[in-house]
Design an enzyme around this catalytic site. Structure first.
Site, PDB file in Angstrom:
ATOM      1  N   PHE A   1       0.857  -1.118   0.019  1.00  0.00           N
ATOM      2  CA  PHE A   1       0.014  -0.161  -0.315  1.00  0.00           C
ATOM      3  C   PHE A   1       1.028   1.407  -0.198  1.00  0.00           C
ATOM      4  O   PHE A   1       1.743   1.454   0.846  1.00  0.00           O
ATOM      5  CB  PHE A   1      -0.577  -0.002   1.406  1.00  0.00           C
ATOM      6  CG  PHE A   1      -2.018   1.396   1.385  1.00  0.00           C
ATOM      7  CD1 PHE A   1      -2.672   1.148   0.318  1.00  0.00           C
ATOM      8  CD2 PHE A   1      -1.724   2.474   1.732  1.00  0.00           C
ATOM      9  CE1 PHE A   1      -3.815   2.432   0.113  1.00  0.00           C
ATOM     10  CE2 PHE A   1      -2.738   3.533   1.602  1.00  0.00           C
ATOM     11  CZ  PHE A   1      -3.093   3.350   0.644  1.00  0.00           C
TER      12      PHE A   1
ATOM     13  N   ASP B   1       9.037   2.428   2.620  1.00  0.00           N
ATOM     14  CA  ASP B   1       8.012   3.374   3.059  1.00  0.00           C
ATOM     15  C   ASP B   1       8.007   3.435   3.919  1.00  0.00           C
ATOM     16  O   ASP B   1       7.500   2.341   4.130  1.00  0.00           O
ATOM     17  CB  ASP B   1       7.422   3.182   1.629  1.00  0.00           C
ATOM     18  CG  ASP B   1       5.751   3.386   1.751  1.00  0.00           C
ATOM     19  OD1 ASP B   1       5.788   4.295   3.203  1.00  0.00           O
ATOM     20  OD2 ASP B   1       4.700   3.468   1.249  1.00  0.00           O
TER      21      ASP B   1
ATOM     22  N   LYS C   1       3.186  11.275   6.960  1.00  0.00           N
ATOM     23  CA  LYS C   1       1.647  10.684   8.409  1.00  0.00           C
ATOM     24  C   LYS C   1       2.618  11.717   9.718  1.00  0.00           C
ATOM     25  O   LYS C   1       2.396  12.631   9.149  1.00  0.00           O
ATOM     26  CB  LYS C   1       1.345   9.389   8.825  1.00  0.00           C
ATOM     27  CG  LYS C   1       0.691   8.730   7.332  1.00  0.00           C
ATOM     28  CD  LYS C   1       0.005   7.419   7.605  1.00  0.00           C
ATOM     29  CE  LYS C   1      -0.654   7.010   6.806  1.00  0.00           C
ATOM     30  NZ  LYS C   1      -0.386   6.323   5.670  1.00  0.00           N
TER      31      LYS C   1
END
Ligand SMILES: *Cc1c(COP(=O)(O)O)cnc(C)c1O
Length: 406
Positions: A151, A236, A265
């Site tokens: 993802f 990531d 984030k």
């Protein structure tokens, strides 16, 4: 712990849900609640009902809702000014880049963006350009290897690398040049590498993919394969960096350093969107003026908050706190007899086929626990690090009731 279960949803909340349905795109399958405020590890709905936040905005609000130190920095910067344009230099930006690069221990420089997916896009651009300029890959032939349970976000480039049919259906044609291999298998990675391979883009630990952890030694092997074949390792770490897994960066657990690191984030502390690509000098130096840009990327407000987040991390040992609380949480969850996978406060519980994970989350909400499923069979527990042991106990007991385990 003094904790009252929330009252059933009121007409006031129903009105907001109806208004959302009328005026917003229907791109979420939201839980039936209207959140209105947050403090520390708690969330409050429009009627003041209290919830323990076991999601932290998908690992964004690591340092708690309403963190006063971050709020102060943001307000101060707002007083000074927030955007002066990228065609002038700015001290807040320069200092944030310095602090971020030093903190990552990567001998290189940073590209500051806004969202996570945007940073992934920039990492893809960097890897491709590096492939053509440095590795000598033939024009328009660059390949990037990804995992078949990845993802990386929702933009077109990133979707092109996605294995999830629901995310992709109806959005083609896709960007060429991605090859998928199973997460955790160096055999498949080795077979997939060709002379045109410029990078392996991978999450050290997968969240959306179902809270998956690779076998021990995987990343050391990955680094060897990448180095032997002149392939960049792009990690990531958007949801997992900054203490979440009990390390400042999850790759520290493997004793490796990536060529390119993607962050987002929690970097904005839950106040502003801030993302970054930190890349080694020989990679990031392929970018020159005009090769990239972003109106909001690296604005002084975002950079001031980003610096404050890095200061906060270096002043408190958040990684250790997440590690200790996570260990406690994991042990409690394991007592339920389910399949539990986690590191630090990045925990997923895989349910048997007797359960529907989304349904379980709706029932947890009625118990005052706010979280959401990952894939169809995993319930995630990723609270802010300020969560208390009592809140963890309450959560596990509520989970036990919802799963009807006696
Ligand atoms: C959340 C996430 C992204 C995308 O970040 P956005 O800010 O939502 O674009 C990318 N990769 C991973 C692993 C994520 O968890």
């Amino acid at each position: 712990m003094e904790f009252r279960r929330p009252k059933p949803i009121s007409d006031r909340q129903k009105d907001v849900i109806a208004k959302t349905a009328q005026y917003s795109a229907h791109h979420y399958d939201s839980l039936p609640v209207v959140m209105h405020a947050g403090k520390g590890s708690k969330l409050y709905d429009l009627d003041g009902n209290e919830y323990i936040d076991m999601l932290a905005g998908y690992s964004v609000v690591n340092f708690g809702h309403g963190n006063s130190r971050l709020n102060e920095v943001m307000l101060r910067q707002m007083g000074k000014g927030t955007i002066f344009s990228n065609v002038a230099y700015n001290r807040t930006y320069a200092e944030f880049c310095e602090e971020l690069v030093s903190f990552t221990c990567i001998a290189g420089r940073a590209l500051i963006m806004n969202s996570g997916a945007e940073a992934v896009e920039k990492a893809i651009k960097l890897a491709r350009k590096w492939g053509y300029v440095r590795k000598g890959v033939e024009r328009d032939r660059a390949e990037i290897i990804v995992t078949n349970s990845n993802f990386h976000g929702r933009t077109m480039g990133v979707l092109s690398a996605s294995p999830v049919a629901k995310y992709r259906m109806g959005f083609g044609p896709f960007l060429p040049g991605f090859v998928q291999v199973p997460f955790g298998s160096t055999e498949h990675l080795k077979e997939a590498i060709t002379l045109n391979t410029v990078a392996f883009l991978v999450e050290p630990v997968q969240g959306e993919g179902g809270f998956m952890f690779p076998p021990a030694g995987y990343f050391q092997e990955v680094v060897k394969l990448c180095q032997a074949n002149d392939v960049l390792l792009i990690l990531d770490e958007i949801p997992t960096a900054f203490g979440r897994t009990g390390y400042n960066f999850p790759h520290e657990a493997d004793g490796i350093v990536p060529d390119v690191l993607i962050l987002g984030k929690a970097l904005g502390g839950g106040l502003v969107p801030v993302s970054a690509v930190v890349a080694k000098e020989e990679v990031i130096s392929v970018l020159g003026p005009g090769h990239d840009g972003s109106t909001f990327g690296g604005n002084p407000l975002a950079c001031a908050v980003g610096s404050a987040v890095l200061d906060l991390i270096q002043d408190n040992n958040w990684a250790e706190e997440a590690s200790e609380k996570g260990e406690y949480f994991l042990k409690k969850l394991e007592e339920l007899g389910m399949t539990v996978r986690g590191r630090g406060l990045f925990i997923g519980v895989e349910l048997t086929s007797a359960y529907d994970a989304h349904r379980v989350c709706v029932e947890l909400l009625a118990e005052g626990i706010f979280t959401i499923n990952a894939r169809r069979n995993v319930v995630r527990f990723t609270p802010p690090f300020v969560v208390s042991l009592e809140e963890i106990d309450y959560t596990v007991e509520a989970f036990r009731r919802v799963l009807r385990i006696t």
